[in-house]
Scaffold this motif. Structure first.
Motif, mmCIF file in Angstrom:
data_model
loop_
_atom_site.group_PDB
_atom_site.id
_atom_site.type_symbol
_atom_site.label_atom_id
_atom_site.label_comp_id
_atom_site.label_asym_id
_atom_site.label_seq_id
_atom_site.Cartn_x
_atom_site.Cartn_y
_atom_site.Cartn_z
ATOM 1 N N SER A 461 0.732 -1.106 -0.095
ATOM 2 C CA SER A 461 -0.136 -0.045 -0.040
ATOM 3 C C SER A 461 0.986 1.180 0.131
ATOM 4 O O SER A 461 2.050 1.265 0.429
ATOM 5 C CB SER A 461 -0.903 0.180 1.330
ATOM 6 N N THR A 462 0.054 2.367 -0.331
ATOM 7 C CA THR A 462 0.998 3.547 -0.414
ATOM 8 C C THR A 462 0.449 4.725 0.235
ATOM 9 O O THR A 462 -0.922 4.987 0.372
ATOM 10 C CB THR A 462 0.994 3.919 -2.104
ATOM 11 N N VAL A 463 1.258 5.511 0.890
ATOM 12 C CA VAL A 463 0.938 6.642 1.764
ATOM 13 C C VAL A 463 1.507 8.028 1.332
ATOM 14 O O VAL A 463 2.793 7.962 1.170
ATOM 15 C CB VAL A 463 1.110 6.540 3.233
ATOM 16 N N LEU A 464 0.885 8.966 0.685
ATOM 17 C CA LEU A 464 1.387 10.144 0.258
ATOM 18 C C LEU A 464 1.156 11.195 1.138
ATOM 19 O O LEU A 464 -0.212 11.454 1.812
ATOM 20 C CB LEU A 464 0.817 10.623 -1.162
ATOM 21 N N ASP A 465 1.993 12.072 1.479
ATOM 22 C CA ASP A 465 1.899 13.319 2.322
ATOM 23 C C ASP A 465 2.924 14.419 1.920
ATOM 24 O O ASP A 465 3.802 14.644 2.454
ATOM 25 C CB ASP A 465 2.185 12.938 3.942
ATOM 26 N N VAL A 466 2.371 14.986 0.745
ATOM 27 C CA VAL A 466 3.285 15.987 0.262
ATOM 28 C C VAL A 466 2.783 17.346 0.478
ATOM 29 O O VAL A 466 1.419 17.474 0.020
ATOM 30 C CB VAL A 466 3.426 15.644 -1.193
ATOM 31 N N ALA A 467 3.476 18.400 0.844
ATOM 32 C CA ALA A 467 2.840 19.658 0.822
ATOM 33 C C ALA A 467 2.474 20.384 -0.368
ATOM 34 O O ALA A 467 3.408 20.332 -1.246
ATOM 35 C CB ALA A 467 3.961 20.478 1.573
ATOM 36 N N PRO A 468 1.316 20.817 -0.551
ATOM 37 C CA PRO A 468 1.007 21.456 -1.423
ATOM 38 C C PRO A 468 1.886 22.496 -2.131
ATOM 39 O O PRO A 468 1.871 22.610 -3.663
ATOM 40 C CB PRO A 468 -0.348 22.175 -1.345
ATOM 41 N N GLU A 469 2.551 23.233 -1.396
ATOM 42 C CA GLU A 469 3.344 24.247 -2.131
ATOM 43 C C GLU A 469 4.590 23.677 -2.690
ATOM 44 O O GLU A 469 5.517 24.409 -3.463
ATOM 45 C CB GLU A 469 3.971 25.223 -0.970
ATOM 46 N N CYS A 470 4.579 22.213 -2.646
ATOM 47 C CA CYS A 470 5.813 21.685 -3.416
ATOM 48 C C CYS A 470 5.539 21.016 -4.488
ATOM 49 O O CYS A 470 6.623 20.572 -5.170
ATOM 50 C CB CYS A 470 6.750 20.611 -2.168
ATOM 51 N N LEU A 471 4.478 21.174 -4.794
ATOM 52 C CA LEU A 471 3.984 20.215 -6.010
ATOM 53 C C LEU A 471 4.483 20.850 -7.298
ATOM 54 O O LEU A 471 4.800 20.077 -8.428
ATOM 55 C CB LEU A 471 2.505 20.211 -6.241
ATOM 56 N N ASP A 472 4.887 22.238 -7.196
ATOM 57 C CA ASP A 472 5.244 22.616 -8.668
ATOM 58 C C ASP A 472 6.816 22.760 -8.737
ATOM 59 O O ASP A 472 7.354 23.717 -9.670
ATOM 60 C CB ASP A 472 4.876 24.287 -8.826
ATOM 61 N N VAL A 473 7.741 22.223 -7.791
ATOM 62 C CA VAL A 473 9.046 22.484 -7.946
ATOM 63 C C VAL A 473 9.555 21.614 -8.974
ATOM 64 O O VAL A 473 8.895 20.576 -9.370
ATOM 65 C CB VAL A 473 9.644 21.971 -6.558
#
Length: 607
Positions: A461-473
């Protein structure tokens, strides 16, 4: 050329200033010496004139006081009445006589404004007083006092007793007085009758002394022939000097001595046998010299300032073309090859500037060529590194599809083929070279996990916890997928329990970290150490990366060599894009799992 002591500008500037300062120093020293001599001469003349006038005032003042005592001593009526009162037993007559004596004394008292009191003490012990208040309050112990003995020891001449802090007769009179007196004699038989004491206001004496002062710190003393101080302008806390060592005048001469730290002037008053000393510190005498020196300093400063301006203008006019050339050379040293120097100066400097301009233009052309060659080489290297990823993944996916077809699971096969289609489309689009965003990488990861989860039937199984402000780096394309593939294949698949893959971000002050963490079997310590050493070597020697791509890779029984290919590939591409302080950091512990950190710079606001 430099801006130091050996530069043309500095040498010309120092030469001009040195000449001006030498000339200015010579003129200033001669002027100051001549002015000092003139001022000292004038001050000495002034001091001599002042003390001469003061001694003349003393003579007049003392003559007036002497006249009062003589007028009383020659008053036959008063002397007769004193004698009668001393011998008469009739009290009524004595009272009348005493009143008459007092009236005679009062006439003398009012003849001058500076008299404080007139006192007569007879040999019979009687006293007569005329003063301001406290009449007839006489000190009973007068016979044992020094002033009384001094009068008794005289031979009839005037006795100058000097300044006193209070009346020597009236113990209730505390005002300062100037005291003098003489013996009283009977005019018929020259028999001693008593003594006469007169107390006057000391201000005329002190005012005359102040006339000797030529500065606020000057001190004036009146000294008798036994070196006893009669009066002075010094305060109570000021200790008087040793008068025995001071130069004394003879007869009517005036002595001026400037051999010590003080200017000493002295003169003698004939009538009283007094010596007047005036002592003035040399520092006060030099006050006029100080003013002259201050004015001279101002003139020197003005001349120096003017010299600095002229020296700067002259040296600047000669050295400015060279300074301009030096400034442009510093720009070239900092990497700016676009400028040029234009001057109109001496022929030699113009030739030097022309050669410099040609050299800079040639260097600029060579740098442009080297830059283009380097960029082309780096792009080719990125493309070569990138090509390592696609075949590796393609072979694994086709192998999975083969086994799924064999099991005839058509629905799941459709999802897998759709996900694979998206992945191929993403990995084959290189119009923007090797750059992408974290958002697109995460989409690619989701397609990959769809395939993996279908194949492993819920074991991962996969768990994602990425800050929204980092999506466009921005990061290199196919950064996450090789790391996740290694985590699944070598970390999670061998597990006998459900596996979890976590992807999350961490943000520090200047760094973004993308963390890929699994709870798989981990990496052997020796293999982990080899991988970490390889990452450090690739970061320090990225220029050797292309050579390693040409070396055939072998796969060990554990598969660790093959596992290191994808991670090394990603690490090299991050270092190429962001620099050798960024890249991959691997941490693992057998039986607990593996963590891979992708470190990259944090974009500034607005990027």
């Amino acid at each position: 050329m430099t801006r130091g002591l050996h530069s043309i500008h500095s040498r010309l500037f120092l030469l001009f200033i040195s000449c001006m300062l030498i000339l200015l120093t010579v003129v200033s020293v001669l002027y100051y010496k001549k002015t000092t001599d003139i001022i000292h001469s004038k001050i000495s003349d002034l001091a001599e004139k002042n003390i001469s006038q003061t001694v003349g005032l003393f003579e007049l003042l003392l003559q007036g006081y002497d006249s009062i005592t003589k007028s009383l001593n020659s008053n036959y009526e008063m002397l007769r009445l004193i004698h009668d009162r001393d011998t008469s037993k009739d009290e009524a007559v004595n009272i009348i006589n005493e009143r008459t004596i007092t009236n005679i004394m009062g006439a003398a008292y009012y003849s001058r404004d500076d008299i404080f009191g007139i006192h007569i003490i007879t040999n019979a012990g009687k006293n007569y007083n005329y003063e301001r208040g406290f009449d007839s309050v006489i000190n009973a112990d007068y016979a044992s006092t020094a002033w009384y003995h001094k009068l008794q020891d005289s031979s009839g001449e005037m006795v100058w007793l000097g300044l006193s802090k209070g009346s020597i007769i009236n113990r209730f009179q505390q005002d300062s007085v100037f005291v003098f007196g003489r013996k009283l004699y009977d005019l018929t038989d020259h028999r001693l009758i008593g003594v006469l004491v007169i107390e006057t206001n000391p201000q005329p004496i002190l005012a005359a002394l102040s006339n000797v002062r030529i500065s606020p710190n000057s001190q004036v003393y009146i000294v008798d022939k036994e070196d006893h101080m009669i009066a002075s302008t010094a305060g109570e806390k000021d200790s008087p000097p040793s008068f025995g060592g001071l130069p004394r005048p003879q007869n009517n001469e005036i002595v001026v001595d400037d051999r010590t730290e003080q200017l000493i002037v002295s003169a003698k008053a004939k009538m009283s046998d007094w010596t007047v000393f005036g002592l003035t510190p040399k520092s006060d005498i030099n006050s006029e010299v100080v003013k002259t020196r201050e004015y001279l300093y101002l003139v020197i400063l003005a001349v120096v300032f003017l010299s600095l301006v002229l020296a700067s203008i002259i040296s600047q006019n000669i050295s400015s073309p060279l300074k301009l050339l030096i400034r442009e050379m510093k720009q070239v040293e900092m990497g700016n090859f676009k400028g040029s120097v234009t001057v109109k100066s001496f022929e030699e400097i113009n030739s030097l500037v022309s050669s410099f301009n040609r050299m800079v233009n040639r260097m600029d052309e060579l740098i442009d060529r080297i830059t283009l060659a380097t960029v082309s080489e780096k792009n080719a290297e990125l493309q070569a590194l990138q090509s390592q990823v696609n075949p590796h993944f393609l072979y694994n996916t086709l192998d999975m599809i083969y086994w799924m077809l064999d099991e005839r699971e058509n629905d799941r096969l459709g999802k897998v083929i759709l996900a694979l289609s998206h992945m191929f489309r993403y990995s084959s689009d290189w119009q923007e070279a090797s750059k992408t965003t974290l958002r697109q990488e995460l989409d690619q990861m989701r397609h990959y996990m769809t395939i993996i989860e279908s194949r492993l039937e819920g074991r991962v199984s996969t768990v994602l916890d990425v800050a929204p402000e980092c999506l466009d780096v921005v990061l290199p394309k196919m950064t996450l997928q090789p790391i996740i593939e290694n985590a699944v294949k070598y970390g999670l698949e061998p597990l006998d329990r459900p596996g979890v893959l976590r992807v999350y971000t961490e943000i520090s002050e200047h760094e973004l970290r993308i963390v890929i963490e699994d709870n798989g079997v981990g990496i052997e310590e020796s293999a982990l150490q080899n991988m970490q050493e390889q990452l450090i070597k690739d970061a320090s020697d990225i220029d050797g990366a292309m050579a390693s791509l040409q070396t055939p890779q072998t796969t060990s029984a554990s598969g660790q060599t093959r596992r290191g290919i994808g991670i090394t590939n990603v690490h090299r591409r991050i270092v190429l894009m962001f620099g050798d302080i960024y890249g991959l950091r691997i941490h693992s512990k057998q039986g607990e799992g593996t963590t891979v950190v992708i470190a990259m710079p944090l974009p500034r606001k607005g990027e």
